[in-house]
Design a protein around this motif. Structure first.
Motif, short mmCIF file in Angstrom:
data_model
loop_
_atom_site.label_atom_id
_atom_site.label_comp_id
_atom_site.label_asym_id
_atom_site.label_seq_id
_atom_site.Cartn_x
_atom_site.Cartn_y
_atom_site.Cartn_z
N PRO A 91 8.70 -13.95 65.50
CA PRO A 91 10.16 -14.20 65.31
C PRO A 91 10.98 -13.43 66.11
N ILE A 92 12.22 -13.69 66.02
CA ILE A 92 13.25 -13.02 66.84
C ILE A 92 13.86 -12.14 65.62
N VAL A 93 13.77 -10.77 65.66
CA VAL A 93 14.28 -9.98 64.67
C VAL A 93 15.65 -9.43 64.90
N VAL A 94 16.56 -9.67 64.09
CA VAL A 94 17.99 -9.06 64.06
C VAL A 94 17.89 -7.54 63.38
N ALA A 95 18.23 -6.53 64.12
CA ALA A 95 17.97 -5.05 63.22
C ALA A 95 19.50 -5.07 62.66
N GLY A 96 19.44 -4.17 61.53
CA GLY A 96 20.55 -3.85 60.85
C GLY A 96 20.94 -4.69 60.04
N SER B 85 16.27 -11.36 59.39
CA SER B 85 17.03 -10.26 59.45
C SER B 85 17.27 -9.97 58.03
N PRO B 86 17.65 -8.77 57.67
CA PRO B 86 17.71 -8.26 56.17
C PRO B 86 19.22 -8.77 56.09
N ALA B 87 19.99 -9.11 57.08
CA ALA B 87 21.43 -9.60 56.85
C ALA B 87 21.51 -10.86 56.47
N ASP B 88 22.70 -11.08 55.84
CA ASP B 88 23.09 -12.63 55.37
C ASP B 88 23.56 -13.34 56.67
N LEU B 89 23.00 -14.64 56.98
CA LEU B 89 23.11 -15.14 58.44
C LEU B 89 23.60 -16.42 58.13
N THR B 90 24.37 -16.79 57.07
CA THR B 90 24.63 -18.14 56.65
C THR B 90 25.56 -18.60 57.50
N GLU B 91 26.40 -17.90 57.97
CA GLU B 91 27.50 -18.61 58.99
C GLU B 91 26.98 -18.87 60.37
N PRO B 92 26.40 -18.08 60.92
CA PRO B 92 25.99 -18.48 62.44
C PRO B 92 24.82 -19.53 61.98
N ALA B 93 24.00 -19.30 61.01
CA ALA B 93 23.04 -20.21 60.95
C ALA B 93 23.48 -21.71 60.92
N ALA B 94 24.59 -21.84 60.28
CA ALA B 94 25.27 -23.30 60.23
C ALA B 94 25.61 -23.62 61.57
N ARG B 95 25.85 -22.74 62.51
CA ARG B 95 26.38 -23.25 64.03
C ARG B 95 24.96 -23.58 64.72
N HIS B 96 23.91 -23.21 64.06
CA HIS B 96 22.58 -23.30 64.77
C HIS B 96 21.49 -24.07 63.94
N PRO B 97 21.68 -25.35 63.48
CA PRO B 97 21.02 -25.79 62.36
C PRO B 97 19.57 -26.11 62.82
N GLY B 98 19.04 -26.04 64.22
CA GLY B 98 17.73 -26.07 64.53
C GLY B 98 16.74 -24.84 64.41
N ARG C 24 15.20 -21.96 62.25
CA ARG C 24 15.08 -21.39 61.16
C ARG C 24 15.34 -20.07 60.64
N VAL C 25 15.63 -19.74 59.47
CA VAL C 25 16.13 -18.45 59.15
C VAL C 25 15.35 -17.98 57.78
N ARG C 26 14.97 -16.68 57.95
CA ARG C 26 14.00 -16.20 56.86
C ARG C 26 14.30 -14.75 56.84
N PRO C 27 14.15 -14.11 55.55
CA PRO C 27 14.05 -12.53 55.51
C PRO C 27 13.09 -12.05 56.12
N TYR C 28 13.29 -10.91 56.61
CA TYR C 28 12.13 -10.12 57.58
C TYR C 28 11.47 -9.15 56.42
N ASP C 29 10.15 -9.18 56.54
CA ASP C 29 9.42 -8.50 55.49
C ASP C 29 8.46 -7.37 55.96
N GLY C 30 8.68 -7.47 57.47
CA GLY C 30 7.84 -6.39 58.32
C GLY C 30 6.37 -6.73 58.38
#
Length: 230
Positions: free
Chosen positions: A147-152, A176-189, A191-197
């Motif tokens: 995946p692409i991982v967003v740090a922080g 990402s450990p962050a809440d990505l709700t808003e940007p995810a809505a702008r990029h519906p294609g 997939r977003v899920r929590p990073y578990d390492g």
């Protein structure tokens, strides 16, 4: 039209960076500029000696450009040869670039150094995002990419936009450990899920001002994208 800029010195690290930069150029449908800098390191020199070093630099640059052209599928490849510090030149031309790609170390880096001075300086000062390519094997990995991982936990908007753009181009999920709700809505294609390492990321994206940036540059097992924030 902006371009993808590759900092190239002929080292194995810059060959990894070339693979990644060419991939970015193909995905984004942008030209690639292969940049190489040289300078006389021994104080005063006669013009013949400097001309010999410049000829060697021209050969290094030619080799990088030819490797890119022979490996690409229609990407325009330009070159930039500069007499002076490589880091200075890359920052200088970053204002007109979409992205700068560099290897984690160059030919002049100490063997025990993890991130070379050029990569660290450019990541800290460039006017565009910088991808520092590091990690084992050829990059980007052609099969079973992670995946692409967003740090922080509270990434800035510019970091999120870059990460979602990369995920969309590469058709990879974002973690990402962050809440990505808003940007995810702008990029519906995407997939977003929590990073578990547990998965090996294809790319880690971090904001330049975050304290974790230096640690990531030293220890991440994959390429790192450093994105400037306001």
């Amino acid at each position: 039209m902006k371009d993808i800029v590759l900092g190239y010195d002929g080292s194995d690290f810059s060959m990894q960076a070339l693979d990644w930069a060419l991939d970015e150029a193909e995905l984004r449908k942008l030209p690639l500029t292969v940049a190489h800098a040289w300078q006389w390191p021994y104080g005063d020199a006669d013009e013949d000696a400097k001309a010999h070093l410049r000829k060697a630099a021209e050969h290094v640059l030619w080799h990088g450009a030819e490797c890119a052209r022979s490996s690409s599928s229609g990407v325009r490849v330009d070159t930039d040869l500069y007499e002076g510090p490589a880091a200075q030149r890359l920052v200088e031309i970053s204002g007109g670039a979409e992205l700068i790609v560099v290897g984690s170390r160059g030919l002049s880096a100490l063997p025990r150094a993890v991130v070379g001075s050029v990569a660290g300086y450019v990541a800290a000062h460039a006017d565009c995002p910088v991808i520092i390519v590091r990690g084992p094997g050829p990059l980007p990995a052609p099969t079973n990419p992670g995946p692409i991982v967003v740090a922080g936990k509270d990434p800035e908007a510019a970091v999120l936009e870059f990460a979602f753009g990369e995920a969309a181009l590469r058709q990879l999920p974002i973690m990402s450990p962050a809440d990505l709700t808003e940007p995810a809505a702008r990029h519906p294609g995407v997939r977003v899920r929590p990073y578990d390492g547990t998965e090996h990321p294809t790319l880690v994206v971090v904001g330049r001002k975050r304290g974790a940036t230096n640690s990531l540059l030293r220890h991440a097992p994959c390429p790192i994208a450093v994105v400037g924030t306001s």
